[in-house]
Design an enzyme around this catalytic site. Structure first.
Site, PDB file in Angstrom:
ATOM      1  N   SER A 293       1.323  13.283   1.720  1.00 30.85           N
ATOM      2  CA  SER A 293       0.720  12.469   2.771  1.00 30.85           C
ATOM      3  C   SER A 293      -0.666  13.023   3.059  1.00 30.85           C
ATOM      4  O   SER A 293      -0.876  14.246   2.997  1.00 30.85           O
ATOM      5  CB  SER A 293       1.575  12.566   4.042  1.00 30.85           C
ATOM      6  OG  SER A 293       0.815  12.203   5.176  1.00 30.85           O
TER       7      SER A 293
ATOM      8  N   ASP B  89       6.004   4.806   3.204  1.00 30.66           N
ATOM      9  CA  ASP B  89       5.863   4.026   4.443  1.00 30.66           C
ATOM     10  C   ASP B  89       6.844   2.864   4.344  1.00 30.66           C
ATOM     11  O   ASP B  89       6.464   1.704   4.127  1.00 30.66           O
ATOM     12  CB  ASP B  89       4.417   3.556   4.595  1.00 30.66           C
ATOM     13  CG  ASP B  89       3.465   4.731   4.748  1.00 30.66           C
ATOM     14  OD1 ASP B  89       3.621   5.492   5.707  1.00 30.66           O
ATOM     15  OD2 ASP B  89       2.593   4.909   3.879  1.00 30.66           O
TER      16      ASP B  89
ATOM     17  N   GLY C  56       0.072  11.038  -4.594  1.00 31.02           N
ATOM     18  CA  GLY C  56       0.879   9.864  -4.243  1.00 31.02           C
ATOM     19  C   GLY C  56       0.076   8.579  -4.442  1.00 31.02           C
ATOM     20  O   GLY C  56       0.562   7.604  -5.038  1.00 31.02           O
ATOM     21  N   HIS C  57      -1.170   8.577  -3.939  1.00 29.11           N
ATOM     22  CA  HIS C  57      -2.014   7.388  -4.130  1.00 29.11           C
ATOM     23  C   HIS C  57      -2.274   7.134  -5.615  1.00 29.11           C
ATOM     24  O   HIS C  57      -2.281   5.987  -6.073  1.00 29.11           O
ATOM     25  CB  HIS C  57      -3.374   7.568  -3.447  1.00 29.11           C
ATOM     26  CG  HIS C  57      -3.321   7.685  -1.958  1.00 29.11           C
ATOM     27  ND1 HIS C  57      -3.571   8.857  -1.288  1.00 29.11           N
ATOM     28  CD2 HIS C  57      -3.050   6.758  -1.004  1.00 29.11           C
ATOM     29  CE1 HIS C  57      -3.477   8.655   0.008  1.00 29.11           C
ATOM     30  NE2 HIS C  57      -3.152   7.386   0.219  1.00 29.11           N
TER      31      HIS C  57
ATOM     32  N   GLN D 133      -5.140   0.121  13.565  1.00 30.52           N
ATOM     33  CA  GLN D 133      -3.768   0.617  13.494  1.00 30.52           C
ATOM     34  C   GLN D 133      -3.606   2.001  14.118  1.00 30.52           C
ATOM     35  O   GLN D 133      -2.566   2.631  13.963  1.00 30.52           O
ATOM     36  CB  GLN D 133      -3.253   0.599  12.050  1.00 30.52           C
ATOM     37  CG  GLN D 133      -3.893   1.587  11.103  1.00 30.52           C
ATOM     38  CD  GLN D 133      -3.544   1.300   9.648  1.00 30.52           C
ATOM     39  OE1 GLN D 133      -4.019   0.343   9.044  1.00 30.52           O
ATOM     40  NE2 GLN D 133      -2.703   2.123   9.066  1.00 30.52           N
TER      41      GLN D 133
ATOM     42  N   GLN E  25       6.531   3.556  -1.063  1.00 26.87           N
ATOM     43  CA  GLN E  25       7.804   3.473  -0.327  1.00 26.87           C
ATOM     44  C   GLN E  25       7.894   4.543   0.756  1.00 26.87           C
ATOM     45  O   GLN E  25       8.790   4.525   1.577  1.00 26.87           O
ATOM     46  CB  GLN E  25       8.974   3.635  -1.292  1.00 26.87           C
ATOM     47  CG  GLN E  25       9.255   2.366  -2.071  1.00 26.87           C
ATOM     48  CD  GLN E  25      10.204   2.578  -3.236  1.00 26.87           C
ATOM     49  OE1 GLN E  25      10.623   3.699  -3.522  1.00 26.87           O
ATOM     50  NE2 GLN E  25      10.521   1.505  -3.923  1.00 26.87           N
TER      51      GLN E  25
HETATM   52  O1  PAF Z   1      -0.661   2.802   4.202  1.00 24.23           O
HETATM   53  C1  PAF Z   1      -1.883   2.846   4.493  1.00 24.23           C
HETATM   54  O2  PAF Z   1      -2.647   3.695   4.029  1.00 24.23           O
HETATM   55  C2  PAF Z   1      -2.448   1.811   5.467  1.00 24.23           C
HETATM   56  O3  PAF Z   1      -1.523   1.509   6.447  1.00 24.23           O
HETATM   57  C3  PAF Z   1      -2.965   0.559   4.775  1.00 24.23           C
HETATM   58  C4  PAF Z   1      -1.843  -0.216   4.100  1.00 24.23           C
HETATM   59  C5  PAF Z   1      -4.039   0.920   3.751  1.00 24.23           C
HETATM   60  C6  PAF Z   1      -3.604  -0.384   5.809  1.00 24.23           C
HETATM   61  O4  PAF Z   1      -4.671   0.223   6.464  1.00 24.23           O
END
Ligand code: PAF
EC number: 6.3.2.1
Length: 286
Positions: free
Chosen positions: A189, A154, A39-40, A64, A152
């Site tokens: 994920s 997230d 995905g990345h 976060q 998308q």
């Molecule tokens: O989606 C993520 O992996 C994280 O929320 C992000 C955007 C890299 C911020 O830490």
């Protein structure tokens, strides 16, 4: 600078990053927390389509995570991540330490509007989007991209970031890239790696439940509450603990009226649920 002609650089400090980007066009940026998967890599491929050096950040952002969440456990796999990124034409991996990105406690924060950020993910993970916006704002200051690519998968995060960029008049184009799925349909994920073999087989039930929700989106003989309760029950009966399974308007992530359901208002089915100790999220536009 292009990943095909120059070796990829792995940079750990802001000073080095600024020096590396000094004479370059503004980069295209993919922020990540590492532990990369296909995905990345699809985000990196999307980034390459926009021209300019591609910068991928790898930083597990403490801000976060809630105290009981998986910050300590979150896999740090920098070497493997770099090996995956190099053949994709990534130019720079920016992997700052916590001390580098947060040399002092980060007391200035970016608080997104509660009307969007306190719903859904924000309801179940209070402060999550403040943590995300704060680090993304900071990473944007470091990288100064012209384009930033987010998944998308997230869905709400993408909207929150789009709103932040717009309201702060940041000269950055935010691009959303489609969710990449495994063959059985499970959204890729980093947290899928926490699943045991049986859980991995079961995990597909989340996207199945979302498909059911999406299927009923236009049929107002069932109220929204009934549809959502049926999806919740379907997962609970299989041993899941859902946080939410819901049908929302794409525009503001609020519930649609029946008239809007019938009139074809663009909707999205969103879900988050825990399977054993692993919390998964997914969504499906409908
Ligand atoms: O989606 C993520 O992996 C994280 O929320 C992000 C955007 C890299 C911020 O830490």
């Amino acid at each position: 600078m292009s990943g095909e002609e120059f070796p990829m650089r792995v940079i750990h400090t802001l000073a080095e990053l600024r020096a590396a980007l000094a004479d370059q066009p503004r980069p295209v940026f993919v922020p990540t927390m590492g532990n990369l998967h296909a995905g990345h890599l699809s985000l990196v491929r999307e980034a390459r389509r926009h021209g300019g050096p591609v910068v991928v950040s790898i930083f597990v952002n403490r801000l976060q995570f809630l105290p009981h969440e998986d910050f300590d456990q979150y896999p740090r796999t920098l070497e493997r991540d770099c090996a995956l990124l190099e053949p994709e034409g990534c130019d720079i991996v920016f992997a700052p330490s916590e001390r580098e990105l947060y040399p002092q406690p980060q007391s200035y924060k970016v608080a997104p509007p509660p009307a969007l950020a306190d719903l859904l993910e924000g309801h179940f993970r209070p402060g999550f989007f403040t943590g995300v916006c704060t680090v993304v704002m900071k990473l944007f200051q470091c990288v100064q991209p012209s384009v930033a690519v987010f998944g998308q998968k997230d869905y709400q995060q993408l909207q929150v970031i789009q709103g932040m960029v717009e309201q702060f008049a940041m000269p950055i184009r935010v691009v959303g890239a489609p969710t990449v799925r495994a063959e059985d349909g499970l959204a890729l994920s980093s947290r899928n790696g926490y699943l045991g073999a049986q859980e991995r087989e079961e995990a597909i039930a989340l996207s199945t439940a979302l498909r059911e929700l999406a299927h009923g989106a236009r049929d107002v003989t069932q109220s929204l509450a009934e549809l959502e309760a049926a999806a919740d029950q379907a997962l609970r009966s299989r041993g899941w603990a859902p946080d939410y399974l819901t049908l929302r308007r794409r525009s503001d992530l609020l519930p649609p009226t029946d008239a809007q359901r019938v009139a074809g208002e663009p909707l999205v089915a969103l879900g988050a649920a825990r399977l054993g100790a692993t919390r998964l999220i997914d969504n499906l536009e409908c």
